[in-house]
Design a protein around this motif. Structure first.
Motif, PDB file in Angstrom:
ATOM      1  N   SER A 521       0.828  -1.213   0.000  1.00 19.64           N
ATOM      2  CA  SER A 521       0.000   0.000   0.000  1.00 19.64           C
ATOM      3  C   SER A 521       0.860   1.259   0.000  1.00 19.64           C
ATOM      4  N   TRP A 522       1.990   1.225   0.719  1.00 19.97           N
ATOM      5  CA  TRP A 522       2.904   2.372   0.720  1.00 19.97           C
ATOM      6  C   TRP A 522       3.423   2.620  -0.693  1.00 19.97           C
ATOM      7  N   TYR A 523       3.854   1.554  -1.362  1.00 11.33           N
ATOM      8  CA  TYR A 523       4.391   1.672  -2.719  1.00 11.33           C
ATOM      9  C   TYR A 523       3.351   2.265  -3.678  1.00 11.33           C
ATOM     10  N   LEU A 524       2.096   1.939  -3.432  1.00 17.95           N
ATOM     11  CA  LEU A 524       1.024   2.410  -4.319  1.00 17.95           C
ATOM     12  C   LEU A 524       0.476   3.780  -3.923  1.00 17.95           C
ATOM     13  N   GLY A 525       1.076   4.432  -2.917  1.00 18.28           N
ATOM     14  CA  GLY A 525       0.736   5.827  -2.662  1.00 18.28           C
ATOM     15  C   GLY A 525       0.052   6.158  -1.358  1.00 18.28           C
ATOM     16  N   GLN A 526      -0.013   5.224  -0.400  1.00 21.32           N
ATOM     17  CA  GLN A 526      -0.733   5.498   0.841  1.00 21.32           C
ATOM     18  C   GLN A 526       0.204   6.148   1.868  1.00 21.32           C
ATOM     19  N   GLU A 527       0.447   7.426   1.666  1.00 19.61           N
ATOM     20  CA  GLU A 527       1.329   8.194   2.546  1.00 19.61           C
ATOM     21  C   GLU A 527       1.094   9.676   2.318  1.00 19.61           C
ATOM     22  N   THR A 528       1.649  10.493   3.197  1.00 17.17           N
ATOM     23  CA  THR A 528       1.754  11.932   2.999  1.00 17.17           C
ATOM     24  C   THR A 528       2.898  12.417   3.881  1.00 17.17           C
ATOM     25  N   TYR A 529       3.060  13.720   4.002  1.00 18.61           N
ATOM     26  CA  TYR A 529       4.076  14.311   4.872  1.00 18.61           C
ATOM     27  C   TYR A 529       3.434  15.390   5.729  1.00 18.61           C
ATOM     28  N   ILE A 530       3.999  15.595   6.915  1.00 19.45           N
ATOM     29  CA  ILE A 530       3.601  16.716   7.764  1.00 19.45           C
ATOM     30  C   ILE A 530       4.725  17.746   7.717  1.00 19.45           C
ATOM     31  N   ARG A 531       4.389  18.939   7.272  1.00 22.92           N
ATOM     32  CA  ARG A 531       5.379  20.022   7.166  1.00 22.92           C
ATOM     33  C   ARG A 531       5.239  20.921   8.381  1.00 22.92           C
ATOM     34  N   ILE A 532       6.339  21.049   9.148  1.00 28.92           N
ATOM     35  CA  ILE A 532       6.331  21.835  10.379  1.00 28.92           C
ATOM     36  C   ILE A 532       7.458  22.863  10.307  1.00 28.92           C
ATOM     37  N   VAL A 533       7.088  24.122  10.261  1.00 34.14           N
ATOM     38  CA  VAL A 533       8.040  25.221  10.107  1.00 34.14           C
ATOM     39  C   VAL A 533       7.905  26.165  11.290  1.00 34.14           C
ATOM     40  N   ASN A 534       9.023  26.553  11.855  1.00 33.46           N
ATOM     41  CA  ASN A 534       9.021  27.560  12.908  1.00 33.46           C
ATOM     42  C   ASN A 534       8.881  28.935  12.260  1.00 33.46           C
ATOM     43  N   PRO A 535       7.805  29.690  12.552  1.00 36.78           N
ATOM     44  CA  PRO A 535       7.627  30.993  11.906  1.00 36.78           C
ATOM     45  C   PRO A 535       8.650  32.036  12.340  1.00 36.78           C
ATOM     46  N   GLU A 536       9.346  31.786  13.466  1.00 37.52           N
ATOM     47  CA  GLU A 536      10.364  32.726  13.937  1.00 37.52           C
ATOM     48  C   GLU A 536      11.661  32.457  13.180  1.00 37.52           C
ATOM     49  N   LYS A 537      11.975  33.313  12.229  1.00 34.37           N
ATOM     50  CA  LYS A 537      13.088  33.060  11.318  1.00 34.37           C
ATOM     51  C   LYS A 537      14.435  32.958  12.021  1.00 34.37           C
ATOM     52  N   ASN A 538      14.613  33.674  13.104  1.00 36.93           N
ATOM     53  CA  ASN A 538      15.927  33.710  13.760  1.00 36.93           C
ATOM     54  C   ASN A 538      16.070  32.660  14.860  1.00 36.93           C
ATOM     55  N   ASN A 539      15.035  31.891  15.067  1.00 35.99           N
ATOM     56  CA  ASN A 539      15.088  30.884  16.127  1.00 35.99           C
ATOM     57  C   ASN A 539      15.649  29.588  15.539  1.00 35.99           C
ATOM     58  N   LYS A 540      16.812  29.160  16.002  1.00 37.32           N
ATOM     59  CA  LYS A 540      17.498  28.011  15.411  1.00 37.32           C
ATOM     60  C   LYS A 540      16.901  26.696  15.934  1.00 37.32           C
ATOM     61  N   THR A 541      15.790  26.308  15.338  1.00 38.45           N
ATOM     62  CA  THR A 541      15.139  25.068  15.754  1.00 38.45           C
ATOM     63  C   THR A 541      15.367  23.930  14.780  1.00 38.45           C
ATOM     64  N   GLU A 542      16.067  24.193  13.695  1.00 31.14           N
ATOM     65  CA  GLU A 542      16.380  23.131  12.745  1.00 31.14           C
ATOM     66  C   GLU A 542      17.832  23.253  12.318  1.00 31.14           C
ATOM     67  N   LEU A 543      18.496  22.112  12.209  1.00 33.34           N
ATOM     68  CA  LEU A 543      19.885  22.115  11.772  1.00 33.34           C
ATOM     69  C   LEU A 543      19.965  22.518  10.302  1.00 33.34           C
ATOM     70  N   PRO A 544      21.070  23.144   9.895  1.00 34.28           N
ATOM     71  CA  PRO A 544      21.196  23.578   8.503  1.00 34.28           C
ATOM     72  C   PRO A 544      21.334  22.390   7.559  1.00 34.28           C
ATOM     73  N   ILE A 545      21.150  22.654   6.292  1.00 30.98           N
ATOM     74  CA  ILE A 545      21.330  21.630   5.276  1.00 30.98           C
ATOM     75  C   ILE A 545      22.746  21.066   5.382  1.00 30.98           C
ATOM     76  N   PRO A 546      22.912  19.735   5.357  1.00 30.06           N
ATOM     77  CA  PRO A 546      24.258  19.165   5.533  1.00 30.06           C
ATOM     78  C   PRO A 546      25.172  19.483   4.361  1.00 30.06           C
ATOM     79  N   ASP A 547      26.474  19.511   4.637  1.00 28.15           N
ATOM     80  CA  ASP A 547      27.465  19.815   3.603  1.00 28.15           C
ATOM     81  C   ASP A 547      27.411  18.823   2.444  1.00 28.15           C
ATOM     82  N   ASN A 548      27.030  17.583   2.756  1.00 30.66           N
ATOM     83  CA  ASN A 548      27.054  16.544   1.719  1.00 30.66           C
ATOM     84  C   ASN A 548      25.682  16.314   1.092  1.00 30.66           C
ATOM     85  N   ALA A 549      24.787  17.292   1.203  1.00 30.98           N
ATOM     86  CA  ALA A 549      23.438  17.130   0.660  1.00 30.98           C
ATOM     87  C   ALA A 549      23.479  16.766  -0.828  1.00 30.98           C
TER      88      ALA A 549
END
Length: 592
Positions: A521-549
């Motif tokens: 069922s997963w292969y056939l599309g039974q999924e989604t994503y939850i997008r969670i963004v901190n609206p405070e731009k200067n608050n470091k709540t997420e690590l930066p994109i890795p160097d080896n992205a």
């Protein structure tokens, strides 16, 4: 002492102080190197292609401790793209490391890529597996343990040993053939067997089990208590786990200590992990069966694919024999397994990864800020293709991963419009994502309108399983919720024709996969994503994109050629040592 010597001594003192400060402030790192390749194995007596790690099937168990940095260098020796995901392991503030297509570009064949994440504020039992192209059906999986720090007490005596057992249904056809079956619009059909740690059944029956099949043997000492961690890593089948004549004292599941209760057997659904304390208190006149048998299927049809291993006491006098221990006899009682699931409760007085009790987070008194009713149903035809849906939407993986598209402001990669209630019109194929509110408290109702069992999983989080029942969920169903000691975990079952309700505290910024763990069922599309963004731009709540992205889709032009030294990046102590050597040379030159 002359000026030059004074300068050198002072500089060295400052630098060494900084060095010691830097290294002591860093949490320990555990490092693994995974060569992922095909090998030939015969777990059910028939040679077939399986996915091995460092030449072994299953792969090694990752053993870590709370707050450890986990570094896994992956070398993809397959002939197709690869990603590893860490089922239930919460990559705090870094969905970049999650290993699913919504967040990360795949690792191309013949490439290296290094995962680097911290298992912060976690303990418990989990597993990892390849998330792309149905590959888990061919292997590539292994256990993942996060031990508590020594200063944090555990709610039981230290066991004599720690044993990982991976159970799962298994097909002799490899993942490529199984994909082709689904792509052609067909069901996979009945699996060919159930494996225990990548091995077939012990020959408990000469008629049902062919000769010369290698089986799993667990060696133990009489009188001792062992911690046995069991994960269902299979394709789509719920399994009942039991050990002949031994009680399973449930102690933990997916990072939460449970109220300790004895079970003679426990249903373990696809994607779930449980941790038992098992005391070797039986007579050693013979070995004992370890059994993983299919649930919620036609028992007479499935008898030939039961997984059987052996528990061997060091002073055992003979081989395991006789009939296998019976599974639950509940073919006509739909409530038995659900009541068993409801009996699994959170140990609110035990400490988890921190010294405070698990129950200090009083989830039942938090106001819900958003509600999503996610309903599945039998596969449907959309645009001429057989697809699985969630609330009427069959998820289409974007060519540019969602998290990468956000980072570089790629427009049109996805839609932030996943419905709060199931669609009433025709089903559709879309890259539609849930818009989660940072620090919100989300209620998710999983409604299973199919005739088969489903397991649902959320990456990046542990959620509270607060209720389940048969029939259609309504607002009145909230009156049944457990608002005190519902278990916190990452994967929950949803029974056929039933619902399960979970509560999620949205405190982990990132793009997090919500999916069925049933691979077809997963292969056939039974999924989604939850997008969670901190609206405070200067608050470091997420690590930066890795160097080896890695870069793909609309950002493919940004991808640089393979850098063989990329696996060394991120190891700060190495950089400090090299810098210290350089400064020593410079200062020596200054003194001269």
């Amino acid at each position: 002492m002359d000026t030059s010597s004074s300068f050198l001594s002072c500089a060295l003192f400052i630098y060494i102080s900084l060095f010691l400060s830097f290294t002591s402030a860093e949490d320990p790192t555990v490092t693994y190197h995974f060569d992922i390749s095909y090998i030939t194995a015969s777990p059910l007596g028939v040679p077939q292609q399986v996915i091995a790690i460092n030449g072994k099937f299953p792969g090694p168990t990752i053993n870590s401790t709370t707050n450890n940095n986990v570094v896994v260098n992956v070398r993809n020796k397959l002939d197709e793209d690869l990603l590893l995901t860490w089922a239930g392991v919460q990559q705090k503030r870094s969905s970049w490391q999650d290993g699913v297509l919504g967040t990360t570009c795949p690792i191309p064949p013949k490439w290296n890529w290094t995962y680097n994440f911290q298992v912060k504020d976690q303990i418990g039992s989990y597993f990892y597996f390849p998330s792309l192209n149905f590959q888990r059906a061919s292997g590539g999986f292994g256990g993942f343990i996060i031990n508590p720090r020594s200063v944090i007490p555990i709610p039981f005596d230290n066991p004599a040993g720690d044993i990982t057992i991976l159970i799962g249904d298994w097909y002799i056809r490899n993942h490529t053939a199984l994909r082709h079956t689904l792509d052609a619009g067909h069901d996979l059909g009945m699996p060919d067997g159930v494996l225990i740690n990548g091995k077939g059944p012990y020959r408990y029956n000469d008629t049902l089990v062919p000769d010369k099949i290698d089986h799993e043997t667990i060696n133990v000492e009489p009188g001792k208590t062992y911690r046995i961690r069991v994960s269902n890593v299979g394709v789509s089948t719920s399994l009942n786990f039991r050990i002949q004549n031994h009680n399973l004292l449930l102690a933990e599941t997916e990072g939460s200590y449970t109220v300790q209760q004895n079970y003679t057997s426990l249903d373990i659904h696809v994607g779930q992990t449980y941790s038992f304390l098992v005391t070797m208190d039986q007579n050693a006149s013979s070995d004992y069966y370890i059994v993983a048998s299919a649930r919620f299927v036609n028992e007479s049809t499935w008898q030939r694919v039961t997984g059987v291993g052996v528990l061997h006491y060091s002073n055992s006098k003979g081989k395991a024999s006789g009939p296998l221990p019976q599974p639950p006899q509940d073919q006509f009682d739909n409530t038995f397994s659900m009541n068993q699931a409801r009996s699994i409760r959170w140990n609110v007085s035990a400490s988890g990864a921190r010294p405070n009790p698990q129950g200090s987070f009083r989830y039942g008194s938090i106001n819900v800020t958003e509600v999503y009713i996610l309903k599945n149903k039998a596969p449907v035809t959309i645009n001429g293709k057989r697809r699985a849906t969630l609330s009427g939407i069959s998820f289409v993986n974007p060519t540019t991963p969602i998290r990468l598209a956000d980072e570089f402001k790629v427009k049109g990669a996805y839609k932030l419009d996943f419905p709060t209630e199931p669609l009433t019109g025709p089903s559709r194929m879309e890259t539609s994502v849930i818009n989660g509110t940072y620090r919100g408290f989300m209620e998710v109702i999983l409604q299973n309108n199919e005739t088969k069992m489903h397991s649902y999983h959320v990456d990046g989080y542990a959620f509270f399983v607060v209720g389940m029942g048969y029939g259609e969920w309504t607002n009145d169903s909230r009156g049944q919720y457990n608002k005190w000691d519902g278990i916190a975990r990452a994967t929950t079952q949803v029974y056929p024709g039933a619902w399960t309700a979970v509560l999620i505290s949205l405190d982990n910024v990132g793009i997090w996969n919500l999916r069925t763990e049933n691979l077809d069922s997963w292969y056939l599309g039974q999924e989604t994503y939850i997008r969670i963004v901190n609206p405070e731009k200067n608050n470091k709540t997420e690590l930066p994109i890795p160097d080896n992205a890695l870069f793909c889709g609309a950002l493919s032009r940004m991808q640089k050629p393979q850098d063989i030294s990329s696996g060394l990046k991120g190891h700060g102590s190495m950089v400090v040592v090299l810098s210290l050597s350089l400064i020593m040379a410079i200062l020596s030159g200054f003194v001269v």
